[in-house]
Motif scaffolding. Structure first.
Motif, short mmCIF file in Angstrom:
data_model
loop_
_atom_site.label_atom_id
_atom_site.label_comp_id
_atom_site.label_asym_id
_atom_site.label_seq_id
_atom_site.Cartn_x
_atom_site.Cartn_y
_atom_site.Cartn_z
N ASN A 140 9.60 -3.57 -11.16
CA ASN A 140 8.50 -3.34 -10.23
C ASN A 140 7.51 -2.38 -10.88
N VAL A 141 6.38 -2.90 -11.28
CA VAL A 141 5.37 -2.05 -11.93
C VAL A 141 4.66 -1.24 -10.86
N LYS A 142 4.66 0.08 -11.03
CA LYS A 142 4.01 0.97 -10.08
C LYS A 142 2.59 1.28 -10.53
N VAL A 143 1.72 1.56 -9.54
CA VAL A 143 0.35 1.92 -9.85
C VAL A 143 -0.05 3.11 -9.00
N ILE A 144 -0.81 4.04 -9.59
CA ILE A 144 -1.40 5.14 -8.84
C ILE A 144 -2.92 5.06 -9.02
N THR A 145 -3.63 5.43 -7.95
CA THR A 145 -5.08 5.28 -7.94
C THR A 145 -5.77 6.58 -7.54
N ASP A 146 -7.08 6.63 -7.81
CA ASP A 146 -7.85 7.79 -7.37
C ASP A 146 -8.33 7.58 -5.93
N LYS A 147 -9.14 8.51 -5.43
CA LYS A 147 -9.58 8.44 -4.03
C LYS A 147 -10.52 7.28 -3.75
N ASN A 148 -11.07 6.68 -4.81
CA ASN A 148 -11.95 5.53 -4.66
C ASN A 148 -11.25 4.20 -4.96
N ASP A 149 -9.91 4.26 -5.02
CA ASP A 149 -9.07 3.07 -5.24
C ASP A 149 -9.22 2.46 -6.63
N TYR A 150 -9.51 3.29 -7.62
CA TYR A 150 -9.50 2.84 -9.01
C TYR A 150 -8.21 3.30 -9.68
N ALA A 151 -7.64 2.44 -10.51
CA ALA A 151 -6.35 2.75 -11.13
C ALA A 151 -6.43 3.95 -12.05
N LEU A 152 -5.45 4.84 -11.90
CA LEU A 152 -5.27 5.94 -12.85
C LEU A 152 -4.25 5.56 -13.91
N TYR A 153 -3.19 4.86 -13.48
CA TYR A 153 -2.16 4.44 -14.44
C TYR A 153 -1.24 3.41 -13.80
N PHE A 154 -0.68 2.56 -14.65
CA PHE A 154 0.35 1.60 -14.28
C PHE A 154 1.60 1.95 -15.09
N SER A 155 2.78 1.86 -14.48
CA SER A 155 3.99 2.18 -15.22
C SER A 155 5.22 1.51 -14.64
N ARG A 156 6.19 1.26 -15.51
CA ARG A 156 7.49 0.78 -15.06
C ARG A 156 8.36 1.96 -14.58
N SER A 157 7.96 3.16 -14.96
CA SER A 157 8.66 4.36 -14.52
C SER A 157 8.24 4.72 -13.10
N VAL A 158 8.92 5.70 -12.52
CA VAL A 158 8.58 6.17 -11.18
C VAL A 158 7.36 7.07 -11.27
N ILE A 159 6.23 6.59 -10.76
CA ILE A 159 5.03 7.43 -10.70
C ILE A 159 4.47 7.37 -9.28
N PRO A 160 4.10 8.54 -8.72
CA PRO A 160 4.23 9.88 -9.28
C PRO A 160 5.70 10.34 -9.29
N TYR A 161 5.99 11.36 -10.08
CA TYR A 161 7.35 11.89 -10.16
C TYR A 161 7.73 12.48 -8.80
N PRO A 162 8.89 12.12 -8.26
CA PRO A 162 9.27 12.54 -6.90
C PRO A 162 9.85 13.94 -6.83
N ARG A 163 9.07 14.95 -7.22
CA ARG A 163 9.57 16.33 -7.13
C ARG A 163 9.87 16.69 -5.67
N LYS A 164 8.96 16.26 -4.80
CA LYS A 164 9.22 16.33 -3.36
C LYS A 164 9.10 14.89 -2.85
N GLU A 165 10.23 14.31 -2.53
CA GLU A 165 10.25 12.88 -2.21
C GLU A 165 9.36 12.56 -1.01
N ASN A 166 8.41 11.68 -1.26
CA ASN A 166 7.49 11.23 -0.22
C ASN A 166 7.22 9.75 -0.46
#
Length: 248
Positions: A140-166
């Motif tokens: 499952n490829v994960k994606v994180i985006t900025d406030k304007n819905d543009y991709a910051l990064y795609f990864s097979r790893s867990v992003i963002p890192y769940p330091r505080k699980e949300n």
């Protein structure tokens, strides 16, 4: 703008040889993908294949197809060849040939994105993940985006890192793309990049070269077919929901 759906389809597959021609409830997989894509607001749909058997099957059920070279390393490269041969098209929607239950709403959301923001070069979709086992799955490829819905990064790893699980922060990338026709050709000629190679994710080539990718959220999920078990799962869904290939 004119919108063309292109379905890259090759016969060879390491896990399911000849899968575009596999039978799903009386119709081949490529027919399911094509006819469901045709229900969207696309101006036209074409299958791009390197195999005459797939080409002939598309023509048999009344679709459009184009024979492309056999040496393409990925679907984007195959689509770029189509773009170099056609005129009168502004935006390409890349529809995966192994997703027989593609929803027209997913395609339409990408079409609308380019109508709202004509300056877009590329857009794709994401779907919210709600279970940690799905989030941790590298398939499952994960994606994180900025406030304007543009991709910051795609990864097979867990992003963002769940330091505080949300669980509100996790989205799966859905592999359907929209691109401006000229950008597909430009992008396909760029050399592979280090992050792309590391993650085995070709969309990272776009980000590493400084381009933006719009990422839209969808409530629909893709049921892709990579194995015989996936094929059987799709057949069960179609029978259970009584899905008719010729109905909306």
């Amino acid at each position: 703008m004119k919108f063309l759906g292109v379905i890259p389809a090759r016969f060879g597959s390491s896990r399911l040889e000849g899968k575009p021609l596999k039978d799903i409830c009386g119709h081949t997989m490529i027919e399911w993908v094509y006819k469901r894509a045709k229900k969207s607001n696309l101006d036209d749909v074409i299958v791009a294949t390197d195999d005459v058997r797939i080409y002939n099957e598309v023509l048999k059920f009344g679709g459009k197809a184009m024979i492309t070279r056999k040496d393409h390393e990925n679907g984007t490269s195959r689509i770029a060849e189509v773009c170099e041969k056609i005129d009168g098209v502004d935006v390409i929607i890349n529809i995966q040939g192994d997703e027989p239950l593609i929803e027209k709403e997913m395609i339409n959301s990408l079409i609308n994105a380019f109508k709202i923001e004509p300056e877009l070069k590329m857009a794709t979709l994401k779907h919210k993940l709600s279970a940690m086992d799905e989030i941790k799955n590298p398939n499952n490829v994960k994606v994180i985006t900025d406030k304007n819905d543009y991709a910051l990064y795609f990864s097979r790893s867990v992003i963002p890192y769940p330091r505080k699980e949300n669980l509100n922060n996790y989205f799966k990338h859905i592999g359907i793309y929209g691109y401006k026709k000229d950008f597909v050709i430009e992008y396909s000629k760029l050399p592979q990049t280090s992050l792309e190679i590391s993650e085995s994710l070709e969309q990272l080539r776009v980000l590493e070269n400084g381009y933006k990718i719009k990422v839209l959220e969808t409530n629909f999920q893709i049921v892709g077919v990579d194995t015989k078990q996936d094929l059987e799962k799709v057949q069960e869904v179609i029978k259970l929901k009584k899905i008719n290939i010729n109905e909306g």
